[in-house]
Design a protein around this motif. Structure first.
Motif, PDB file in Angstrom:
ATOM      1  N   ALA A 127       4.795  -7.212  -3.364  1.00  0.00           N
ATOM      2  CA  ALA A 127       3.759  -6.906  -2.656  1.00  0.00           C
ATOM      3  C   ALA A 127       2.818  -7.706  -2.246  1.00  0.00           C
ATOM      4  CB  ALA A 127       3.300  -5.877  -3.619  1.00  0.00           C
ATOM      5  N   PRO A 129       9.097   0.033   1.308  1.00  0.00           N
ATOM      6  CA  PRO A 129       6.797   0.905   1.398  1.00  0.00           C
ATOM      7  C   PRO A 129       7.403   2.013   1.090  1.00  0.00           C
ATOM      8  CG  PRO A 129       7.341  -0.361   2.940  1.00  0.00           C
ATOM      9  CD  PRO A 129       8.082  -0.809   2.849  1.00  0.00           C
ATOM     10  N   ALA A 148       3.546  -3.447   0.831  1.00  0.00           N
ATOM     11  CA  ALA A 148       3.789  -2.446  -0.487  1.00  0.00           C
ATOM     12  C   ALA A 148       5.236  -2.216  -0.693  1.00  0.00           C
ATOM     13  CB  ALA A 148       3.173  -1.252   0.492  1.00  0.00           C
ATOM     14  N   ASP A 193      -2.888   2.572   0.733  1.00  0.00           N
ATOM     15  CA  ASP A 193      -1.891   3.020   1.615  1.00  0.00           C
ATOM     16  C   ASP A 193      -2.950   3.377   3.271  1.00  0.00           C
ATOM     17  OD1 ASP A 193      -0.364   1.847   0.120  1.00  0.00           O
ATOM     18  OD2 ASP A 193       0.918   4.313  -0.452  1.00  0.00           O
ATOM     19  N   TYR A 234      -1.830  -6.482   3.451  1.00  0.00           N
ATOM     20  CA  TYR A 234      -1.054  -5.481   2.591  1.00  0.00           C
ATOM     21  C   TYR A 234       0.351  -5.637   2.609  1.00  0.00           C
ATOM     22  CZ  TYR A 234       0.252  -1.028   2.601  1.00  0.00           C
ATOM     23  OH  TYR A 234       0.591   0.387   2.184  1.00  0.00           O
ATOM     24  N   SER A 236       1.033  -1.060  -4.523  1.00  0.00           N
ATOM     25  CA  SER A 236       0.146  -2.238  -3.116  1.00  0.00           C
ATOM     26  C   SER A 236      -0.925  -3.307  -3.483  1.00  0.00           C
ATOM     27  CB  SER A 236       0.027  -0.782  -2.623  1.00  0.00           C
ATOM     28  OG  SER A 236       0.894   0.107  -2.169  1.00  0.00           O
TER      29      SER A 236
END
Lengths: 86, 383, 409
Positions: free
Chosen positions: C275, B123, C258, C166, C256, C397
């Motif tokens: 992701a 991320p 990412a 995000d 979630y 994402s």
């Protein structure tokens, strides 16, 4: 030398920082604190910078903090202006 | 970096920075704003220091978190002058738009540079909470590890705000100092004669690692990010209430997370920007939480020496705090010669102090009302 | 515990407010038009999704007008609507128990243009004091927190189109750590000459002149994207507390993930598939359980193909294909506002049991293996939705939403 009037101040404030919290910009607002009219320190800084641009009157940084009502502000601006033209 | 003579505040703390000497290629320098160069170089340094490299980094489990307040503002400022013919055209000329203009508009391009050169594929985030970005980006990185989203986070911040537009807008709100004659002593946090901050620039990046991950590879551990919290003052975009209530709340929460009480904090790294309102606000906040301990806990401002690099400074201050732990020495508040009576704490005036330093609280405050607190614990890291 | 969405505030090219926007999207009414916010004649790219009929003084206190960019005015309005929709009286709540986390892509760019112009044409003394915060990326979070007295955890994320997801993910993290209410989402508005030239520099905006042919993700005629302005604000609360106060919830943020794409030329795989997998694992769900996918829909052949491959890699083994839709074909890409709006639309889809269509796409690229919802809305009762967003530069994402079991149908 053209005097800086309450109408000038009202117009510039409205332009820089939006309408005042008052029914109208007239004699009644003269002794109301800027903060009660809804104007914060940035609004006053914007106003002083606009006055310098438009009227060529320079208000010193140190003085601004103590000018907490339209009357005090107007008197100071006109004093500076008068001193300058003498 | 430009002629400051038309400005009210004409001084700044600039980095002696040559991107080529730091290893960037012409192509990289060509596409990166100075802020991205700071971030990239800091990322290279922290990775090298950590002992991780492209081969040993767990790519998919490595994330990135970079803070910046004003992004690529130098390039935006300069390129606007080009496309608008120095402000003459409102419908600016597309023929003069440089290819990287979108990357300058959107500072997420900064974290891309960090991710690409490190090989991190986890991320990625740009954290842009004004002048608390540098604390918040590290807080975000630590949270990503705690939540299990990554094992390693490259976290930190950069800003390169010394551009005409930034200097002009800080002039307009009179946040920066007009004392141009003696630049070295113009930043005077907590001093009676303080007159605003001095704009700075720079960056700092860290390798954050899940503790087990770091231990398994035998990494040298500087400190643990033991607590972090942020609060909003919901009061004013630039103004601070003198009581410091919201910063105090952030500090309390961060200390709770770190399971430390105020007696156990060895050093407070202050925001200490050197504006009238900030230094009072912050002093009040620390008193609110620390009570009598506020008077005996050393607290200093790095900005007295490196200026205020907006979003970057929080990370630079964390770096200084980590070094304070490493060296058992706390940095001083330079230029503090006559304390403001309203600022009556121990600000470590003028000279650094050797003292046992295991735990540090670093605080920050930013436009938008952001109040952040981060706690570092150097105890047990290598044990 | 779960993070329930109890309020939505929408400011989109397809309409202001939930009902206007939703009905336009069910009808497949695209809002892509020739730019009217400035003289676009001189530019080779002239189409955008603009928020219609927005009169700032009707929605924003007059005092705030001189110090706010369009994106902030829209954000303040959307936040107010979202809180109203959630039935929240902010005055009755602990101020530290409410936080604001938003995404931004370009800050108050139009405000910034005005000040840059003053700087260069008149001089530094003419730059406004408000420039010190009105243009920067954190402005919406700051102004929303001030306007609503929210003193809890705050945040600002910049990851281009991925930012909306995000920000909501960071908000969910704060909810888990104990804050009771988060105002979150994303909003952008930079349809001004300076913003336009900056966006054009990417080189992937569509130069097509016909609005209905300009933004066609997954279509053989895909020729780039159309930018837009607007976005959505969401109110997130802990699901148990929502149930206790008998408040309607649109659904929950269930998962979630990412990732970031590797540098070009590395020979490594792009990160979108991973992701999605991380998001599903985070939600504790199998691909079979996903009822609909809101795709990123770049509108560029190569990027569309990459997305189609990622989706089919995860869902290809299903016996029934997963429906895929791109309602942003009606708004253009709104940057951080785009993924936030996709979340809002996906939640309405779960709440109301119908999938809004992908507009204008009539000739999908052969061999994509996607069950695209084209032309007409599709009645369905999806129990969960997957929203995808890719941000310029390599952000991927994915967010999984679950239908609310308290939602009345």
């Amino acid at each position: 030398m053209q005097r800086f009037s309450n109408d000038d101040l009202g117009r510039i404030l409205r332009d820089c920082a939006g309408e005042a919290d008052a029914p109208a910009w007239d004699e009644d607002v003269l002794d109301t604190a800027f903060t009660d009219l809804g104007y914060d320190s940035i609004a006053i800084l914007e106003t002083t910078s606009r006055i310098q641009q438009e009227f060529g009157i320079r208000v010193e940084d140190e003085a601004v903090a103590d000018l907490d009502t339209p009357r005090a502000f107007l008197e100071h601006v006109n004093d500076v202006s008068a001193a300058h033209s003498e | 970096m430009f002629d400051p003579s038309p400005y009210r505040s004409q001084i700044a703390a600039e980095c002696d920075f040559d991107p080529y000497r730091e290893g960037l290629t012409r192509r990289e320098v060509g596409r990166m704003d100075r802020v991205a160069q700071f971030a990239a170089v800091s990322a290279d340094q922290c990775l090298a220091d950590s002992g991780l490299d492209a081969r040993t980094l767990p790519r998919e489990r490595t994330g990135t978190s970079v803070g910046t307040a004003v992004g690529c503002t130098m390039s935006l400022d300069h390129e606007y002058a080009v496309v608008s013919d120095e402000g003459r055209e409102w419908t600016v000329d597309p023929a003069y738009g440089v290819p990287h203009l979108f990357d300058y508009m959107v500072p997420s391009s900064i974290v891309r540079e960090v991710a690409w050169r490190s090989g991190a594929e986890g991320p990625a985030a740009v954290i842009s909470t004004g002048c608390t970005s540098g604390l918040d980006a590290v807080g975000h990185g630590a949270a990503a590890i705690r939540e299990g989203a990554a094992d390693v986070m490259l976290a930190g911040a950069a800003d390169a705000p010394i551009s005409p537009i930034t200097v002009a807008c800080f002039d307009a709100i009179k946040a920066t100092t007009p004392d141009n004659d003696e630049p070295e002593s113009a930043s005077r946090p907590f001093d009676l004669r303080r007159s605003g901050f001095v704009l700075g620039e720079g960056g700092a990046m860290f390798v954050l690692e899940e503790l087990g991950h770091a231990r398994r590879r035998g990494a040298r551990i500087y400190a643990e990010v033991a607590g972090f919290a942020t609060r909003s003052n919901a009061y004013h975009m630039t103004g601070l209430r003198p009581d410091g209530r919201e910063m105090a709340e952030a500090v309390r929460t961060a200390l709770d997370q770190a399971r430390l009480n105020t007696d156990q904090i060895d050093y407070i790294n202050a925001h200490g920007s050197g504006t009238k309102q900030n230094d009072r606000h912050e002093t009040a906040a620390v008193k609110r939480v620390f009570g009598d301990r506020a008077y005996t806990t050393p607290m200093s401002s790095l900005k007295s020496m490196v200026g205020h690099s907006l979003g970057a400074i929080g990370s630079i201050e964390i770096a200084a705090s980590v070094l304070a732990i490493r060296n058992d020495t706390v940095p001083p508040t330079a230029n503090l010669r006559e304390a403001d009576p309203e600022c009556d704490l121990d600000y470590v005036p003028l000279t650094a102090r050797e003292q046992r330093t295991d735990t540090v609280l670093s605080v920050g405050s930013g436009f938008g009302g952001f109040q952040s607190a981060l706690v570092l614990n150097g105890k047990g890291g290598e044990g | 515990m779960a993070a329930a969405v109890t309020g939505l505030g929408i400011a989109a090219p397809t309409g202001l407010g939930i009902e206007d926007c939703w009905s336009a999207m069910l009808d497949g009414r695209s809002a892509i038009r020739t730019v009217s916010r400035f003289e676009a004649e001189r530019y080779p790219v002239r189409l955008a999704g603009q928020v219609p009929d927005f009169v700032p003084s009707e929605h924003v206190p007059k005092r705030l007008l001189p110090q706010t960019d369009r994106e902030t005015r829209l954000a303040l309005m959307a936040a107010e609507w979202a809180l109203e929709d959630a039935g929240v009286d902010t005055g009755q709540r602990d101020e530290y128990d409410m936080g604001v986390i938003t995404a931004s892509t370009s800050g108050g760019f139009e405000f910034g243009q005005g000040e840059l112009q003053k700087l260069w044409s008149k001089g530094p003394g003419y730059v406004s004091a408000y420039q010190s915060f009105a243009w920067f990326y954190a402005v919406n979070t700051g102004q929303i927190s001030i306007r609503n007295g929210m003193r809890g955890p705050s945040g600002v994320l910049v990851s281009e189109q991925a930012g909306g997801l995000d920000a909501v993910a960071q908000a969910r993290g704060q909810l888990r750590r104990g804050t009771g209410l988060l105002v979150t989402g994303g909003l952008d508005a930079s349809i001004c000459p300076w913003g336009w030239v900056a966006q054009m520099a990417r080189g992937d905006m569509s130069r097509e002149r016909h609005p209905e042919r300009a933004y066609l993700p997954f279509d053989r005629a895909a020729s780039g994207y159309v930018p837009g302005e607007g976005g959505a604000v969401l109110v997130l609360e802990e699901s148990e507390a929502v149930r206790e106060r008998g408040q309607h919830s649109y659904g929950t943020i269930a998962g979630y993930g990412a990732t970031f794409d590797p540098a070009p030329g590395s020979g490594r795989q792009p990160g979108l598939r991973r992701a999605i997998e991380v998001a599903l694992a985070d939600a504790g769900m199998e691909p079979e359980e996903v009822g609909v996918v809101f795709a990123d829909g770049a509108g560029l052949p190569e990027a569309d193909m990459a997305e189609a491959l990622a989706i089919s890699a995860v869902f290809g083994a299903r016996t029934d294909p997963v429906p895929v839709t791109v309602p942003k074909t009606m708004t253009g890409r709104l940057y951080s506002g785009g993924s936030a709006l996709d979340l809002a639309i996906a939640l309405l889809c779960l709440d109301r049991g119908v999938i809004p269509p992908t507009a204008n796409v009539t000739d999908p690229v052969p061999g994509l293996r996607l069950d695209l919802v084209l032309g007409e809305p599709r009645p369905a009762e999806p129990a969960s939705a997957l929203v995808l967003a890719r941000g310029h530069g390599g952000f991927n994402s994915a967010m999984v939403l679950r239908a609310s079991d308290t939602a009345p149908h």
